[in-house]
Design a protein around this motif. Structure first.
Motif, short mmCIF file in Angstrom:
data_model
loop_
_atom_site.label_atom_id
_atom_site.label_comp_id
_atom_site.label_asym_id
_atom_site.label_seq_id
_atom_site.Cartn_x
_atom_site.Cartn_y
_atom_site.Cartn_z
N ALA A 1 25.68 1.92 6.90
CA ALA A 1 26.80 1.64 6.88
C ALA A 1 27.26 3.01 8.97
O ALA A 1 27.72 2.08 9.93
CB ALA A 1 28.06 2.47 6.76
N ASP A 2 26.58 3.79 8.96
CA ASP A 2 26.62 4.54 10.50
C ASP A 2 25.25 5.70 10.80
O ASP A 2 24.29 5.80 10.72
CB ASP A 2 27.02 6.31 9.20
CG ASP A 2 27.77 6.67 11.23
OD1 ASP A 2 27.61 6.66 12.43
OD2 ASP A 2 28.37 7.74 10.85
N SER A 3 24.85 4.11 12.40
CA SER A 3 24.45 4.34 13.22
C SER A 3 23.23 4.92 13.76
O SER A 3 22.79 5.36 14.19
CB SER A 3 24.79 3.43 14.17
OG SER A 3 25.50 3.96 15.33
N GLN B 1 25.96 5.16 0.22
CA GLN B 1 27.18 5.21 0.75
C GLN B 1 27.88 6.73 1.97
O GLN B 1 26.51 7.22 1.77
CB GLN B 1 27.89 5.20 -0.54
CG GLN B 1 28.72 3.76 -0.58
CD GLN B 1 29.87 2.89 -0.14
OE1 GLN B 1 30.48 3.71 0.16
NE2 GLN B 1 29.27 1.58 0.45
N PRO B 2 29.00 6.40 2.87
CA PRO B 2 28.91 7.20 3.55
C PRO B 2 29.26 8.81 2.36
O PRO B 2 30.27 8.12 1.49
CB PRO B 2 30.18 7.55 4.29
CG PRO B 2 30.12 5.97 4.81
CD PRO B 2 29.22 5.35 3.37
N ASP C 1 31.38 11.17 2.94
CA ASP C 1 32.94 10.97 3.44
C ASP C 1 33.82 10.75 2.63
O ASP C 1 33.59 10.13 1.62
CB ASP C 1 33.93 11.28 4.70
CG ASP C 1 33.12 9.96 5.07
OD1 ASP C 1 34.01 9.49 5.17
OD2 ASP C 1 32.09 9.42 5.15
N HIS D 1 34.16 -8.38 7.93
CA HIS D 1 32.94 -7.64 7.88
C HIS D 1 31.64 -8.05 6.55
O HIS D 1 30.49 -8.43 7.50
CB HIS D 1 33.27 -6.04 7.43
CG HIS D 1 33.32 -4.79 7.99
ND1 HIS D 1 32.49 -4.68 9.11
CD2 HIS D 1 34.64 -4.59 7.80
CE1 HIS D 1 33.27 -3.76 9.20
NE2 HIS D 1 34.39 -3.60 9.13
#
Lengths: 462, 462
Positions: A30-32, A90-91, A93, A366
């Motif tokens: 999810a985070d480039s 998954q991220p 945080d 999304h």
């Protein structure tokens, strides 16, 4: 096949250490910012499949993250099992809620896991469960116990919607030809209550943006006179559920599958304690759609949850401001027969329609996917059931899961074969949450059970 | 006094450069990371007061940030003006919306400010307006034009509730003894429409926390079965206004001052264009309490605004999570006679009462203050009116402001003197917003007008 247990005992430390190495890489799709880590993980999967005995392994590029494909074809006349899994996670945080860093795996004993559990992001979802299949293949090839052909398709975009996997599958029907698809990306009821997931919910995930004034304003000079986008957003979101927690989007329930009383009665037989459920979550009461039990609410009923919301001043102290914009990430879990693209459209037009003139609203879809139900009279289900019975000493319970693996319904459509969901995780594994973990017992039990599935499936196909 | 204009012409570059130096220091009282900058700013104010001609200046420690006190007593029998201002500023975020860094002041021409405006956080609120008084004092002392005694009280916690100023004032009644309090921390209607603020709204600022499950959960496995704290928070906030945008907290309006039709008619005379108001904010419609005009909604009516909201996943991409906690910062602007502590209590008990059993709610009061109205027949008001007439060539319009300077009502209570609010800012100055600025014309006009107030106030007191 009796040698599987001894093989596990001899190699269990290595099995653990290999997984731990895999878990050290933050493959957050999810985070480039983690792009290189995701790509590096694909390489490691490739090598692990080669070492496990695949004849041919390749990294298939897509418009997003690559798909690792591997195969071992022993005889074209024998059945073929296609294993699907994902190497992205998954991220992690909120980071501050982790007891140990998410990408520095540690083994710790817990009440449920006296033999210890591996704590790390992806331990259960899905690196741990996916890697069980790699190690099961290793056992079968090294001990000449592989009874059929096997193909692996391990992707890196499951946590962000598997968009490119869909294209890949559609373009590679022949290459992916199989008799059954095997996935371990779900859970079981309890360590002593094996279960097979027979249903998955679909998903529609959208992001909304509400814009009021063209700049942040002083809440004293403008407060009360202009639409505050945060106030408006909360009002709009609040109206999406009525007082009975039914979703108010027109047409939302039109295609929802309604279970018969007998089916619901069957579901209700699954062991469940509301008290321990509440205790585990430290809540005084459950909350949900009127007229349904907790297990129905999170499996056979669709939902609408805000997964994130933000706007205005969220720093330390106080700031008397009216924000220009407010945002929310909203996901809807869908049940079989609800079409996710249609639901996304219904949401979009409804959400736009309830916005007051004083604000502008933008709805950005999304991703999403269809729900899925698998029959329990298929050869695949029967083979899985016998495999669990072999290693757990109990017949597994068929269970609907609230989770989503959007790609499953596409597999059936494009590859024309059923998916069997053999999950070895537990609800308490905290997937998608801080302190995700996977019991060592569960990990090894999965490695032990999977070869039996191959054996029984091949026999039943004869 | 005719020399004031020539004095400004000779020194205006220095006046600007001194303010620019002051604006370079990020004295953000809300964020403890800037502690040293806030303290450094107090030192600079001290020096500037000494240079402007104060006989005695001291930095008075408090439990929070210090208060800079300065005085020039020329004759105990003459009246005394107490100047109040603040050297702290609002947090600058969202940073990405600034056209130039908030603490690197730049001068730019705008449509409203052909002579240029200083863009920086605090340019208008309140460093720029506070510093006008320092430069006006400099003029009066250097040119022997100071007709009375003057005291300065410049604090560093106005943007976070002035908590310690209240204690300081209460403990220093004698030291702060005065005949009138002069503050420039408000605005005027337009550059060619001078106005004096005769009313301020009170404030109650709270932070709320809603806790659902004890950890973040997978929205598929738990969605629909447990209370999602974000969904619940939006529902709770939404119910705080009814369909007419009246606030629903029981007892909230009990003490609200109701203006007579004639008073409302008088207010309606102030020049105002709804079209240009909407155009300036790029909104299609205004939004607020039914039955009141825009100017009434933001001045004589109380409000409830969410200033910030956050919870769940707010990063890039998608995360299917049910958060454990959701938060909001909520402020209420109050009108005269509403007691802020009582309103804070009403909010707290109401908000807790509407929470479902499935969540836990915590309400933390941040700070607050009472509203204020000043009579227009006082000597102070008359002196201010004559001062504006002298420099603007027009009689200023009395105007209620929607903003809050909570300390003003405490001044009246503790020091038993009226406050005159001579503001030289404009609504378009974007205080509390990105790209805050203060017109050079306004800055110099303030320096020019203030000495006339001293002159007329001293004469009228005789």
């Amino acid at each position: 096949m009796q040698t599987i247990q001894s093989y596990i005992n001899e190699n269990k430390d290595r099995f653990l250490n290999e997984l731990i190495e895999l878990l050290k890489i933050p493959s957050i799709s999810a985070d480039s910012a983690y792009k290189n880590d995701v790509l590096k993980t694909a390489e490691i999967i490739k090598t692990s499949l080669e070492n496990a005995g695949c004849d041919h392994v390749e990294i298939c590029e897509t418009d997003g993250y690559p798909i690792v494909y591997g195969e071992k074809i022993i005889n074209k006349d024998l059945p073929t099992v296609l294993v699907y899994g994902h190497y992205d996670v998954q991220p992690p945080d909120p980071l501050d809620l982790w007891n140990s860093p998410p990408f520095e795996p540690v083994i710790q004993k817990t009440e449920l896991h006296p033999d210890g559990a591996i704590f790390a992001r992806g331990a259960c979802d899905d690196k741990g469960q996916m890697y069980m299949h790699v190690k099961a293949l290793e056992y079968m090839t090294k001990n000449d116990e592989l009874p059929c052909n096997v193909k692996f398709m391990i992707e890196g975009e499951e946590e962000v919607g598997s968009e490119n996997l869909g294209i890949f599958v559609t373009n590679n029907r022949e290459k992916l030809e199989n008799d059954v698809i095997l996935i371990s990306d779900t859970g079981m009821i309890a360590k002593d209550v094996p279960s097979i997931t027979t249903g998955l919910r679909g998903l529609s995930y959208v992001e909304v943006e509400v814009t009021g004034p063209n700049r942040d304003l002083h809440s004293g000079l403008y407060g009360g006179a202009v639409a505050n986008p945060i106030n408006v957003l909360t009002k709009m979101i609040a109206t999406l559920h009525d007082d009975n927690n039914h979703i108010t989007i027109p047409g939302f329930y039109d295609n929802v599958e309604h279970l018969s009383e007998s089916e619901r009665a069957e579901m209700a037989k699954a062991p469940f304690s509301l008290d321990s459920y509440k205790k585990a979550l430290d809540i005084d009461a459950v909350y949900g759609e009127k007229g349904y039990t907790t297990n129905e609410r999170n499996s056979i009923r669709p939902t609408l949850d805000v997964n994130g919301i933000w706007g205005g001043y969220i720093g330390e102290g106080a700031k008397t401001v009216i924000a220009s914009k407010a945002y929310a990430k909203i996901s809807m879990r869908l049940v079989p027969h609800q079409d996710w693209e249609e639901i996304t459209e219904l949401f979009k037009s409804h959400f736009e329609s309830i916005a007051p003139d004083a604000v502008k609203v933008k709805v950005t879809p999304h991703h999403g996917g269809q729900g899925y139900v698998t029959p329990i009279d298929s050869i695949g289900y029967k083979a899985a059931s016998k495999a669990y019975e072999q290693t757990f000493g109990k017949v597994p319970i068929p269970q609907r899961s609230g989770g989503s693996i959007p790609i499953v319904s596409l597999f059936e459509k494009e590859l024309n074969s059923k998916t069997i969901l053999m999950g070895f995780g537990l609800d308490s594994d905290a997937i998608h949450s801080p302190n995700e973990h996977f019991g060592i017992w569960n990990y090894l039990k999965g490695i032990e059970t999977i070869p039996w599935f191959y054996k029984y499936f091949t026999e039943l196909k004869k």
